[in-house]
Design an enzyme around this catalytic site. Structure first.
Site, PDB file in Angstrom:
ATOM      1  N   GLU A 105     -20.350 -95.300 -16.792  1.00  0.00           N
ATOM      2  CA  GLU A 105     -21.354 -94.882 -15.812  1.00  0.00           C
ATOM      3  C   GLU A 105     -20.657 -94.573 -14.493  1.00  0.00           C
ATOM      4  OE1 GLU A 105     -25.562 -96.547 -13.972  1.00  0.00           O
ATOM      5  OE2 GLU A 105     -24.041 -97.988 -14.620  1.00  0.00           O
ATOM      6  N   HIS A 144     -11.574-109.602 -15.615  1.00  0.00           N
ATOM      7  CA  HIS A 144     -11.424-108.249 -16.145  1.00  0.00           C
ATOM      8  C   HIS A 144     -12.344-108.016 -17.341  1.00  0.00           C
ATOM      9  CE1 HIS A 144      -8.446-110.514 -18.640  1.00  0.00           C
ATOM     10  NE2 HIS A 144      -8.953-109.769 -19.592  1.00  0.00           N
ATOM     11  N   HIS A 192     -21.666-100.679 -20.969  1.00  0.00           N
ATOM     12  CA  HIS A 192     -20.857 -99.630 -20.353  1.00  0.00           C
ATOM     13  C   HIS A 192     -20.015-100.201 -19.224  1.00  0.00           C
ATOM     14  CE1 HIS A 192     -24.593 -99.678 -17.903  1.00  0.00           C
ATOM     15  NE2 HIS A 192     -23.749 -99.501 -16.910  1.00  0.00           N
ATOM     16  N   GLU A 208      -8.866-103.918 -18.445  1.00  0.00           N
ATOM     17  CA  GLU A 208      -7.692-104.167 -19.279  1.00  0.00           C
ATOM     18  C   GLU A 208      -7.779-103.282 -20.516  1.00  0.00           C
ATOM     19  OE1 GLU A 208      -6.496-107.421 -22.559  1.00  0.00           O
ATOM     20  OE2 GLU A 208      -7.030-108.275 -20.627  1.00  0.00           O
TER      21      GLU A 208
END
Length: 145
Positions: free
Chosen positions: A122, A5, A79, A61
């Site tokens: 994005e 994550h 990003h 997360e």
């Protein structure tokens, strides 16, 4: 090795969940509240990345510290990136909700927005690139992305 994550700290959990879940369409797959330590972890996944409650791809997360804290923007983070079914529709939905499109999808393929905590996000068009169309092709970048 398996990538699990990406964690981002959020300052307003309700506003962040509205952005990531209601507007972007992510799904909450797990939440852990740590009362004694006064923080919560909320795990989100793209709808296509869940199967019977299990995830088969990396998660986002959200870490929410219950006591108010300020975080500096870290541009070295880069990003988050999400592939979407209809780039123009999601950008219109975000704009209608008051989200600034920092890099409009002029090319029919890519756009950037910012989360409530200024995380650059994005958005990439899945499949065939859309032909340039207004209002997107005439919009300028706003701020950094």
């Amino acid at each position: 090795m398996r990538y699990l994550h990406t964690m981002v700290r959020v300052t307003d959990l309700d506003l962040s969940l509205k952005f990531y879940c209601d507007l972007l369409g992510l799904v909450q797959v797990k939440r852990k509240d740590f009362e004694q330590a006064r923080f919560s972890l909320i795990f989100l996944a793209a709808p296509g990345n869940t199967d019977a409650g299990e995830t088969n791809s990396p998660l986002l997360e959200l870490t929410y510290n219950w006591d108010l804290q300020q975080y500096n923007e870290g541009r070295n983070f880069g990003h988050l990136a999400f592939e979407v079914d209809d780039l123009y529709a999601i950008c219109a939905k975000l704009m209608d909700a008051g989200i600034v499109i920092t890099r409009p999808p002029r090319d029919g393929y890519m756009a950037f927005v910012r989360s409530p905590d200024n995380i650059s996000v994005e958005l990439l068009q899945r499949g065939a690139v859309f032909p340039p169309a207004d209002p997107w092709q005439s919009m300028s970048n706003i701020g950094s992305w």
